[in-house]
Motif scaffolding. Structure first.
Motif, PDB file in Angstrom:
ATOM      1  N   GLU A 171      43.100  64.769 -89.940  1.00 13.75           N
ATOM      2  CA  GLU A 171      43.636  65.984 -89.317  1.00 13.75           C
ATOM      3  C   GLU A 171      43.787  65.780 -87.807  1.00 13.75           C
ATOM      4  O   GLU A 171      44.744  66.269 -87.199  1.00 13.75           O
ATOM      5  CB  GLU A 171      42.727  67.178 -89.603  1.00 13.75           C
ATOM      6  N   MET A 172      42.867  65.040 -87.205  1.00 16.33           N
ATOM      7  CA  MET A 172      42.983  64.724 -85.778  1.00 16.33           C
ATOM      8  C   MET A 172      44.258  63.930 -85.507  1.00 16.33           C
ATOM      9  O   MET A 172      44.981  64.197 -84.538  1.00 16.33           O
ATOM     10  CB  MET A 172      41.767  63.926 -85.312  1.00 16.33           C
ATOM     11  N   LEU A 173      44.514  62.937 -86.340  1.00 12.92           N
ATOM     12  CA  LEU A 173      45.725  62.136 -86.162  1.00 12.92           C
ATOM     13  C   LEU A 173      46.966  63.010 -86.292  1.00 12.92           C
ATOM     14  O   LEU A 173      47.952  62.838 -85.562  1.00 12.92           O
ATOM     15  CB  LEU A 173      45.765  60.997 -87.187  1.00 12.92           C
ATOM     16  N   HIS A 174      46.918  63.946 -87.230  1.00 14.29           N
ATOM     17  CA  HIS A 174      48.038  64.884 -87.396  1.00 14.29           C
ATOM     18  C   HIS A 174      48.227  65.721 -86.140  1.00 14.29           C
ATOM     19  O   HIS A 174      49.363  65.939 -85.685  1.00 14.29           O
ATOM     20  CB  HIS A 174      47.776  65.784 -88.601  1.00 14.29           C
ATOM     21  N   GLN A 175      47.138  66.191 -85.559  1.00 13.66           N
ATOM     22  CA  GLN A 175      47.219  66.983 -84.329  1.00 13.66           C
ATOM     23  C   GLN A 175      47.801  66.151 -83.182  1.00 13.66           C
ATOM     24  O   GLN A 175      48.612  66.646 -82.387  1.00 13.66           O
ATOM     25  CB  GLN A 175      45.831  67.497 -83.955  1.00 13.66           C
ATOM     26  N   LEU A 176      47.391  64.905 -83.085  1.00 10.14           N
ATOM     27  CA  LEU A 176      47.914  64.031 -82.035  1.00 10.14           C
ATOM     28  C   LEU A 176      49.411  63.794 -82.212  1.00 10.14           C
ATOM     29  O   LEU A 176      50.183  63.842 -81.256  1.00 10.14           O
ATOM     30  CB  LEU A 176      47.172  62.695 -82.045  1.00 10.14           C
TER      31      LEU A 176
END
Length: 296
Positions: A171-176
């Protein structure tokens, strides 16, 4: 803007994370070749760091990713107490750091790249692209994800908890990635994705480069350049790959005549279909079907 482009699968893997404080007049530590990617996000204050010829001033709500194979060094002391989230992750597959430049036009056709390995179902890798430095669209959401990772750390020896950490990291990668969607560099991806969507919807029809350009309101050469960049092939080859993939499903799941299958996937001439299929798969459509035939 530079982008970290990761080939998936395999997915990037979460290792560890935390929250560090840098005192006023302090600096981020300098390190070399730490062997893992280092994601740093400023929660309060500001810190200054360099990597090769790049210099980053990371303010509140901004993120930077440092490479695993380079020397990272502080370029300036912090003027106030600064808190930074950090996260180490590993990339098991191919990756590269891309600094977008305007490239030359590519051909609308690239038959040399048409051949693919013969497999029943091909797992096609895709590119995950995240900015090396960005202002987060939703910084509070990222802070929340870091806090959830921290809460799970005490039980990280449990497999289900490790899996939960990996989900949070994805999910962090998606946010980035979402933080860079409004950047000019994403225009190429948007064009390529629109072209791919159109081809997927109309692969049974005769689609020309001009028709695709008219539908997307872009010049065909620009579309070809974007698809080459995002998918590694021209629109013509992308369409042909799609048609062959659909034909493989029909050969495997139905008893339809091969000539009929050719028409179903938008290739009216059976001879051309057979030649294209053989070029991609290394065998004729008939041979491909026969290898899955029931044998007593």
């Amino acid at each position: 803007m530079a982008f970290l482009e990761i080939t998936v699968p395999p997915l990037p893997h979460y290792i560890a994370s935390g929250l560090n404080s840098i005192p006023q007049d302090g600096q981020h530590p300098s390190r070399s070749n730490i062997q893992v990617f280092d994601l740093l996000i400023t929660k309060s204050g500001c810190f200054y760091i360099g990597e090769e010829d790049a210099r980053f001033e990371v303010n509140v709500g901004q993120a930077v990713i440092l490479r695993p194979d380079r020397y990272h060094f502080a370029t300036k002391a912090c003027s106030e107490l600064t808190y930074t989230y950090w996260l180490h992750f590993h990339v098991g597959g191919e990756w590269e750091l891309i600094k977008p430049v305007s490239g030359a036009a590519v051909s609308l056709e690239d038959p040399a790249s048409a051949h693919m390995p013969t497999e029943t179902f091909v797992v096609e890798p895709f590119k995950m692209r995240i900015p090396q430095f960005t202002t987060l669209l939703h910084p509070e959401k990222m802070y929340e994800l870091f806090d959830q990772l921290h809460q799970l750390q005490a039980n990280a020896h449990i497999s289900s908890v490790r899996f939960a950490q990996q989900q949070l990291f994805q999910e962090m990668l998606h946010q980035l990635a979402a933080s860079a969607e409004t950047d000019h560099a994403s225009a190429s991806r948007a064009c390529a994705e629109k072209a791919a969507s159109y081809l997927r919807q109309h692969y049974r029809e005769a689609v020309t480069a001009k028709q695709l350009g008219d539908e997307l309101n872009f010049h065909p050469v620009y579309i070809a350049r974007c698809m080459q960049k995002e998918y590694g092939c021209s629109p013509i080859t992308y369409l042909l790959r799609l048609r062959i993939g659909q034909a493989k499903l029909l050969l495997l799941q139905t008893e339809l005549p091969i000539a009929h299958i050719a028409q179903e996937v938008g290739l009216e001439q059976a001879a051309y279909f057979a030649a294209s299929f053989t070029k991609f798969e290394g065998m004729s459509p008939r041979t491909y079907r026969q290898q899955f035939s029931h044998r007593l």
